[in-house]
Scaffold this active site. Structure first.
Site, PDB file in Angstrom:
ATOM      1  N   TYR A 192      36.616 -35.358 -17.793  1.00 14.86           N
ATOM      2  CA  TYR A 192      35.631 -36.365 -17.402  1.00 14.86           C
ATOM      3  C   TYR A 192      36.290 -37.612 -16.839  1.00 14.86           C
ATOM      4  O   TYR A 192      35.663 -38.351 -16.070  1.00 14.86           O
ATOM      5  CB  TYR A 192      34.730 -36.709 -18.593  1.00 14.86           C
ATOM      6  CG  TYR A 192      33.936 -35.499 -19.032  1.00 14.86           C
ATOM      7  CD1 TYR A 192      32.892 -35.016 -18.258  1.00 14.86           C
ATOM      8  CD2 TYR A 192      34.260 -34.803 -20.187  1.00 14.86           C
ATOM      9  CE1 TYR A 192      32.188 -33.888 -18.616  1.00 14.86           C
ATOM     10  CE2 TYR A 192      33.560 -33.671 -20.568  1.00 14.86           C
ATOM     11  CZ  TYR A 192      32.528 -33.217 -19.774  1.00 14.86           C
ATOM     12  OH  TYR A 192      31.842 -32.095 -20.124  1.00 14.86           O
ATOM     13  N   HIS A 251      24.271 -27.538 -19.114  1.00 16.10           N
ATOM     14  CA  HIS A 251      25.650 -28.014 -19.205  1.00 16.10           C
ATOM     15  C   HIS A 251      25.900 -29.132 -18.205  1.00 16.10           C
ATOM     16  O   HIS A 251      26.746 -29.999 -18.426  1.00 16.10           O
ATOM     17  CB  HIS A 251      26.639 -26.867 -18.994  1.00 16.10           C
ATOM     18  CG  HIS A 251      27.846 -26.958 -19.876  1.00 16.10           C
ATOM     19  ND1 HIS A 251      27.777 -26.844 -21.249  1.00 16.10           N
ATOM     20  CD2 HIS A 251      29.152 -27.174 -19.582  1.00 16.10           C
ATOM     21  CE1 HIS A 251      28.985 -26.976 -21.772  1.00 16.10           C
ATOM     22  NE2 HIS A 251      29.839 -27.187 -20.787  1.00 16.10           N
ATOM     23  N   ARG A 260      25.187 -29.118 -26.682  1.00 13.06           N
ATOM     24  CA  ARG A 260      25.132 -27.826 -26.016  1.00 13.06           C
ATOM     25  C   ARG A 260      23.759 -27.186 -26.224  1.00 13.06           C
ATOM     26  O   ARG A 260      23.028 -27.533 -27.145  1.00 13.06           O
ATOM     27  CB  ARG A 260      26.213 -26.888 -26.570  1.00 13.06           C
ATOM     28  CG  ARG A 260      27.636 -27.430 -26.482  1.00 13.06           C
ATOM     29  CD  ARG A 260      28.612 -26.469 -27.147  1.00 13.06           C
ATOM     30  NE  ARG A 260      30.004 -26.911 -27.046  1.00 13.06           N
ATOM     31  CZ  ARG A 260      30.642 -27.609 -27.975  1.00 13.06           C
ATOM     32  NH1 ARG A 260      30.003 -27.971 -29.091  1.00 13.06           N
ATOM     33  NH2 ARG A 260      31.901 -27.972 -27.809  1.00 13.06           N
ATOM     34  N   LYS A 291      30.609 -25.450 -32.169  1.00 15.49           N
ATOM     35  CA  LYS A 291      31.496 -24.286 -32.135  1.00 15.49           C
ATOM     36  C   LYS A 291      32.361 -24.260 -33.386  1.00 15.49           C
ATOM     37  O   LYS A 291      32.767 -25.306 -33.883  1.00 15.49           O
ATOM     38  CB  LYS A 291      32.378 -24.343 -30.888  1.00 15.49           C
ATOM     39  CG  LYS A 291      31.622 -24.076 -29.591  1.00 15.49           C
ATOM     40  CD  LYS A 291      32.578 -24.015 -28.411  1.00 15.49           C
ATOM     41  CE  LYS A 291      31.842 -23.649 -27.129  1.00 15.49           C
ATOM     42  NZ  LYS A 291      32.763 -23.571 -25.974  1.00 15.49           N
ATOM     43  N   ARG A 309      24.983 -32.237 -19.846  1.00 10.23           N
ATOM     44  CA  ARG A 309      26.063 -32.585 -20.774  1.00 10.23           C
ATOM     45  C   ARG A 309      27.204 -33.270 -20.015  1.00 10.23           C
ATOM     46  O   ARG A 309      27.733 -34.300 -20.462  1.00 10.23           O
ATOM     47  CB  ARG A 309      26.539 -31.311 -21.466  1.00 10.23           C
ATOM     48  CG  ARG A 309      27.706 -31.455 -22.448  1.00 10.23           C
ATOM     49  CD  ARG A 309      27.877 -30.105 -23.145  1.00 10.23           C
ATOM     50  NE  ARG A 309      29.176 -29.953 -23.789  1.00 10.23           N
ATOM     51  CZ  ARG A 309      29.453 -30.342 -25.027  1.00 10.23           C
ATOM     52  NH1 ARG A 309      28.532 -30.955 -25.748  1.00 10.23           N
ATOM     53  NH2 ARG A 309      30.638 -30.120 -25.558  1.00 10.23           N
ATOM     54  N   HIS A 366      34.349 -31.638 -28.906  1.00  8.90           N
ATOM     55  CA  HIS A 366      35.512 -30.917 -28.384  1.00  8.90           C
ATOM     56  C   HIS A 366      36.614 -30.860 -29.440  1.00  8.90           C
ATOM     57  O   HIS A 366      36.938 -31.876 -30.054  1.00  8.90           O
ATOM     58  CB  HIS A 366      36.065 -31.613 -27.142  1.00  8.90           C
ATOM     59  CG  HIS A 366      35.221 -31.433 -25.930  1.00  8.90           C
ATOM     60  ND1 HIS A 366      35.278 -32.277 -24.839  1.00  8.90           N
ATOM     61  CD2 HIS A 366      34.290 -30.490 -25.622  1.00  8.90           C
ATOM     62  CE1 HIS A 366      34.430 -31.866 -23.917  1.00  8.90           C
ATOM     63  NE2 HIS A 366      33.815 -30.784 -24.369  1.00  8.90           N
TER      64      HIS A 366
END
Length: 318
Positions: A299, A264, A169, A193, A267, A290
Site C-alpha cells: 500500500y 477486495h 475480508r 486467517k 479493502r 496481515h
C-alpha cells in the site's frame, strides 16, 4: 480440484499417497489453512508427485532437487507465470519440509529450490470521492419498492459501508454475528486467517447503516433458523459471499469513472486512504490482519504511484 488432478491423486502408489495425505491433514488441522489454500497446495504437490512417478520414482526418498527443478521447468514450458511458479515452489518446499520433520526423508531437498519472485501488481483503488459515491449506490430505491427489496437495499448499503469502513475480508464479514459488534466503541470482532481474532473499528456512517439494517432490514429477512448471523440473504440464512461480491461489483460499476472492483478492492481502497490520511504502516497491518508487514507494504507503493500520477498531471514541468 480438477478431474485430472483427482485422477492423478488416485493413481499415486501408496508410498507416495500416504505422505501426501498426512501433509494435507497437517495443512488442515495443524496450520488451519483455508479450504482454497489447501486445495491449491494439494494440487501442486499432486502434480509434483505425478511428475516423480513419470520419471520412475516410487517413494518420497526419490524426490531430489533435480526432480523439483525439472517439475518447475515443465510448468514454465506449459505457460506457468512467475506467480504460479512461485506458489508451486512454495508448495513443494512446504511438502519437503514436512517430509523431513516427520522422518520420512533424511534431508529437506526443497531448501535449495529457488523460484522467481512473484510480480506484485498494484491494485486498483477508488479515490475518496468515488468511495463516498459507491457507498451511496445501494441506498437508491424505486418508489414502488417492496418491503423485502427495501430490506435488501439496507443490507447492501451496510455491506459496502462496512467493507470500506473496516477493510475486512469477505469471509470475515460473512462470519460476523450480532454479538460481534460493539456498538458503544464501534468495533467489529472478526476471525481472520489462521483463526486469529482481532478488533476492527468502523466509523459513524457505517454505524448509521448498521442501525438502519438492524431496525428495519434484518427483521424483514430473518426466519426461525436465521441464528445469530449479522447479515442475511433473502431466504433468511447467513449471506453468501457471492452475493456480497455481486453487491460490490454493482455499486462500483454504477459510479462513473470508478474502477469496477470487488470486495477486495474496497479493502485495498480503505488501506490506501488510511495510509494517505497519516496512519503508520504497523497500524494498517493490524487493521487488515496481515501476518507480515511485508504484505502491508504494497500500500505504500500504491500511494507513491498515485502521488506520481498526480504530480505528472498537475506539475507544469512534470
Amino acid at each position: 480440484m480438477t478431474s485430472r488432478t483427482a485422477q492423478a491423486r488416485a493413481a499415486l502408489p501408496a508410498a507416495l499417497a500416504e505422505p501426501l495425505e498426512a501433509w494435507v491433514e497437517h495443512l488442515v488441522a495443524g496450520r488451519d489453512l483455508s479450504e482454497h489454500t489447501v486445495r491449491a497446495y494439494t494440487g501442486d504437490v499432486v502434480s509434483l508427485l505425478d511428475h516423480l512417478v513419470r520419471l520412475g520414482g516410487t517413494r518420497v526418498a526419490d524426490l531430489d532437487l533435480a526432480v523439483l527443478r525439472s517439475w518447475l521447468a515443465l510448468g514454465r514450458t506449459r505457460g506457468d507465470g512467475r506467480s504460479t511458479t512461485a506458489r508451486r515452489a512454495a508448495s513443494a518446499r512446504g511438502f519437503t519440509a514436512h517430509l523431513r520433520r516427520t522422518g520420512l526423508t533424511s534431508e529437506d531437498v526443497g531448501l535449495r529450490l529457488a523460484s522467481p519472485r512473484a510480480h506484485r501488481t498494484l491494485p486498483d483503488v477508488l479515490t475518496a470521492d468515488q468511495a463516498r459515491s459507491v457507498a451511496e449506490v445501494p441506498r437508491t430505491l424505486p418508489d414502488d419498492a417492496s418491503t423485502e427489496a427495501a430490506a435488501v437495499a439496507l443490507r447492501d448499503a451496510l455491506v459496502v459501508d462496512l467493507l470500506y469502513a473496516s477493510g475486512v475480508r469477505v469471509a470475515e464479514l460473512v462470519g460476523l454475528d450480532l454479538d460481534d459488534v460493539d456498538h458503544g466503541r464501534r468495533l467489529l470482532r472478526v476471525l481472520g486467517k489462521g483463526r486469529k481474532e482481532r478488533s476492527v473499528p468502523f466509523g459513524v456512517p457505517a454505524e448509521a447503516a448498521l442501525r438502519r439494517w438492524l431496525d428495519a432490514g434484518r427483521p424483514v429477512l430473518a426466519r426461525a433458523g436465521s441464528g445469530p448471523a449479522l447479515l442475511l440473504g433473502v431466504r433468511g440464512a447467513r449471506i453468501d459471499p457471492r452475493e456480497i461480491r455481486r453487491v460490490v461489483h454493482a455499486a462500483t460499476a454504477a459510479v462513473p469513472g470508478a474502477p469496477e472492483l470487488g470486495p477486495h478492492g474496497l479493502r485495498h481502497s480503505a488501506a490506501t486512504h488510511v495510509l494517505e490520511g497519516g496512519a503508520d504502516l504497523r497500524s494498517v497491518q493490524e487493521l487488515l490482519g496481515h501476518a507480515s508487514l511485508a504484505t502491508t507494504q504494497i500500500y505504500t507503493h500504491v500511494t507513491v504511484e498515485r502521488l506520481r500520477a498526480v504530480h505528472a498531471a498537475a506539475h507544469p514541468r512534470a
